[in-house]
Design an enzyme around this catalytic site. Structure first.
Site, PDB file in Angstrom:
ATOM      1  N   ARG A 110      58.509 -11.899  34.237  1.00 41.02           N
ATOM      2  CA  ARG A 110      58.810 -11.591  35.198  1.00 41.02           C
ATOM      3  C   ARG A 110      60.538 -11.393  35.427  1.00 41.02           C
ATOM      4  O   ARG A 110      61.456 -10.488  35.634  1.00 41.02           O
ATOM      5  CB  ARG A 110      59.299 -12.839  36.915  1.00 41.02           C
ATOM      6  CG  ARG A 110      59.542 -12.730  37.523  1.00 41.02           C
ATOM      7  CD  ARG A 110      58.936 -13.880  38.870  1.00 41.02           C
ATOM      8  NE  ARG A 110      59.326 -14.774  38.045  1.00 41.02           N
ATOM      9  CZ  ARG A 110      60.847 -15.358  38.456  1.00 41.02           C
ATOM     10  NH1 ARG A 110      61.826 -14.816  38.536  1.00 41.02           N
ATOM     11  NH2 ARG A 110      60.545 -17.200  37.532  1.00 41.02           N
ATOM     12  N   ARG A 138      37.715 -38.889  45.982  1.00 42.16           N
ATOM     13  CA  ARG A 138      38.226 -37.538  44.928  1.00 42.16           C
ATOM     14  C   ARG A 138      38.659 -36.288  45.899  1.00 42.16           C
ATOM     15  O   ARG A 138      38.845 -35.410  45.521  1.00 42.16           O
ATOM     16  CB  ARG A 138      37.224 -36.935  44.749  1.00 42.16           C
ATOM     17  CG  ARG A 138      35.664 -38.205  44.002  1.00 42.16           C
ATOM     18  CD  ARG A 138      34.669 -37.388  42.899  1.00 42.16           C
ATOM     19  NE  ARG A 138      33.648 -37.142  44.127  1.00 42.16           N
ATOM     20  CZ  ARG A 138      32.219 -37.760  44.541  1.00 42.16           C
ATOM     21  NH1 ARG A 138      32.628 -39.331  43.962  1.00 42.16           N
ATOM     22  NH2 ARG A 138      31.447 -37.384  45.612  1.00 42.16           N
ATOM     23  N   CYS A 158      55.231 -24.038  41.116  1.00 41.61           N
ATOM     24  CA  CYS A 158      55.153 -23.576  39.765  1.00 41.61           C
ATOM     25  C   CYS A 158      54.201 -24.648  39.376  1.00 41.61           C
ATOM     26  O   CYS A 158      53.404 -24.800  39.114  1.00 41.61           O
ATOM     27  CB  CYS A 158      55.890 -23.764  38.380  1.00 41.61           C
ATOM     28  SG  CYS A 158      57.044 -22.204  38.278  1.00 41.61           S
ATOM     29  N   ARG A 218      51.373 -24.526  37.195  1.00 38.27           N
ATOM     30  CA  ARG A 218      50.458 -23.023  36.287  1.00 38.27           C
ATOM     31  C   ARG A 218      51.207 -22.435  35.873  1.00 38.27           C
ATOM     32  O   ARG A 218      51.172 -21.338  34.704  1.00 38.27           O
ATOM     33  CB  ARG A 218      50.595 -21.868  38.399  1.00 38.27           C
ATOM     34  CG  ARG A 218      51.581 -21.366  38.718  1.00 38.27           C
ATOM     35  CD  ARG A 218      51.748 -20.836  39.796  1.00 38.27           C
ATOM     36  NE  ARG A 218      53.010 -19.877  40.558  1.00 38.27           N
ATOM     37  CZ  ARG A 218      54.074 -19.691  39.669  1.00 38.27           C
ATOM     38  NH1 ARG A 218      53.897 -18.475  38.535  1.00 38.27           N
ATOM     39  NH2 ARG A 218      55.498 -19.499  39.968  1.00 38.27           N
ATOM     40  N   ASP A 272      57.309 -24.220  32.166  1.00 43.06           N
ATOM     41  CA  ASP A 272      58.535 -23.411  31.417  1.00 43.06           C
ATOM     42  C   ASP A 272      59.104 -24.549  30.513  1.00 43.06           C
ATOM     43  O   ASP A 272      59.582 -25.686  30.223  1.00 43.06           O
ATOM     44  CB  ASP A 272      60.109 -23.074  32.466  1.00 43.06           C
ATOM     45  CG  ASP A 272      61.218 -22.760  31.064  1.00 43.06           C
ATOM     46  OD1 ASP A 272      61.425 -23.699  29.892  1.00 43.06           O
ATOM     47  OD2 ASP A 272      62.622 -22.236  31.370  1.00 43.06           O
ATOM     48  N   ASN A 312      58.890 -32.107  35.354  1.00 42.94           N
ATOM     49  CA  ASN A 312      58.024 -32.740  35.597  1.00 42.94           C
ATOM     50  C   ASN A 312      57.594 -33.556  34.817  1.00 42.94           C
ATOM     51  O   ASN A 312      57.088 -34.244  35.844  1.00 42.94           O
ATOM     52  CB  ASN A 312      57.555 -30.754  35.419  1.00 42.94           C
ATOM     53  CG  ASN A 312      57.781 -29.658  35.767  1.00 42.94           C
ATOM     54  OD1 ASN A 312      57.696 -28.677  34.865  1.00 42.94           O
ATOM     55  ND2 ASN A 312      58.036 -29.661  36.739  1.00 42.94           N
ATOM     56  N   HIS A 322      54.744 -22.030  28.223  1.00 44.39           N
ATOM     57  CA  HIS A 322      55.739 -21.127  27.411  1.00 44.39           C
ATOM     58  C   HIS A 322      57.186 -21.542  27.156  1.00 44.39           C
ATOM     59  O   HIS A 322      57.322 -22.502  27.869  1.00 44.39           O
ATOM     60  CB  HIS A 322      55.649 -19.343  28.125  1.00 44.39           C
ATOM     61  CG  HIS A 322      55.857 -19.954  29.838  1.00 44.39           C
ATOM     62  ND1 HIS A 322      55.195 -19.586  30.656  1.00 44.39           N
ATOM     63  CD2 HIS A 322      57.849 -20.044  29.879  1.00 44.39           C
ATOM     64  CE1 HIS A 322      55.386 -20.466  31.454  1.00 44.39           C
ATOM     65  NE2 HIS A 322      57.181 -19.969  31.335  1.00 44.39           N
TER      66      HIS A 322
END
Length: 264
Positions: A21, A126, A146, A166, A169, A177, A207
């Protein structure tokens, strides 16, 4: 942290070149998982220095339910500035979904509070899940989430957390994260009277941006150092009561910071 270095090397060795993008270009893999035993140390990357202040304040901001960057800016955190509008608003991003996910009747669900209560009263459930992915509001968000869904798991008096991300970086975002959700796991364990277990990080599109390739190679050339420890210095009974000053990171001895540009 060998797990993170293994991810970087896997992307460089096995990844495919993809457009994205932002127009920067990436080398990408699909589907990857890392596991961190939080009893063995707090998973802060040591092969480059991370800005711990930003990690803690961003998580406190999420937990507050706020979606304006003013709190972050007031505390020296600039990581969301590129996406905010002139008034500092981001739309119904993470904090909004965690604390006030909309129902069809116009009311809302405090997902985080519900999950914490369930951990206390029904730890074998659960359904200990919080989702930031709301298809009905994606277009209103400055940036779709993200790291979009996390699930808790209780066993043998320990709390574990799995995150599904999903879009990852790997150079700039993933170390941040990992630390953020490890911190969240410690916080929820603290207010529910549990020890910490594992943090499991599941990635979709993982990625490396092509303007980060040299930085990743530099980072991989450095030897990881021992992980630091996290200490919560005050007895806190509710997730909303945590303050920045409640956290000590002990023994963090990283290699120097490596600069990289954010692809917006």
């Amino acid at each position: 942290m060998k797990q993170y270095h293994d991810l970087c090397r896997h992307i460089l060795d096995q990844g495919v070149v993809k457009e994205d993008r932002t127009g920067t270009g990436t080398t990408s893999v699909f589907g990857y998982q890392m596991r961190f035993n939080l009893q063995e140390g707090f998973p802060l990357i040591t092969t480059k220095k991370l800005h711990i202040r930003s990690i803690i304040h961003e998580l406190l901001w999420f937990i507050s339910g706020e979606t304006n960057v003013r709190y972050l800016q007031d505390n020296g955190v600039r990581i969301w500035n590129e996406w905010a509008d002139e008034e500092g608003n981001l739309g119904p991003v993470y904090g909004s979904q965690w604390r006030s996910f909309p129902r069809p009747d116009g009311s809302s669900v405090d997902q985080l509070a519900q999950v914490i209560e369930q951990i206390k009263t029904n730890p074998d459930s659960r359904r200990l899940i919080v989702s930031a992915w709301n298809p009905g509001q994606l277009e209103e968000m400055a940036l779709p989430p993200c790291h979009l869904l996390f699930q808790f798991y209780v066993a043998d008096g320990k709390l574990s957390c799995q995150l599904y991300q999903r879009s990852a970086d790997t150079f700039l975002g993933v170390p941040f994260n990992i630390a953020s959700y490890a911190l969240l796991t410690h916080m929820v364990a603290h207010v529910t009277g549990l020890e910490v277990g594992d943090f499991v990080h599941t990635l979709g599109d993982a990625h490396i941006y092509h303007n980060h390739l040299e930085q990743v190679e530099l980072q991989l050339s450095r030897d990881p150092r021992p992980l630091p420890k996290l200490n919560i210095v005050r007895d806190v009974s509710s997730i909303e009561s945590f303050r920045f000053e409640d956290f000590e990171i002990l023994g963090y001895d990283p290699h120097p910071h490596i600069k990289g540009e954010v692809s917006v």
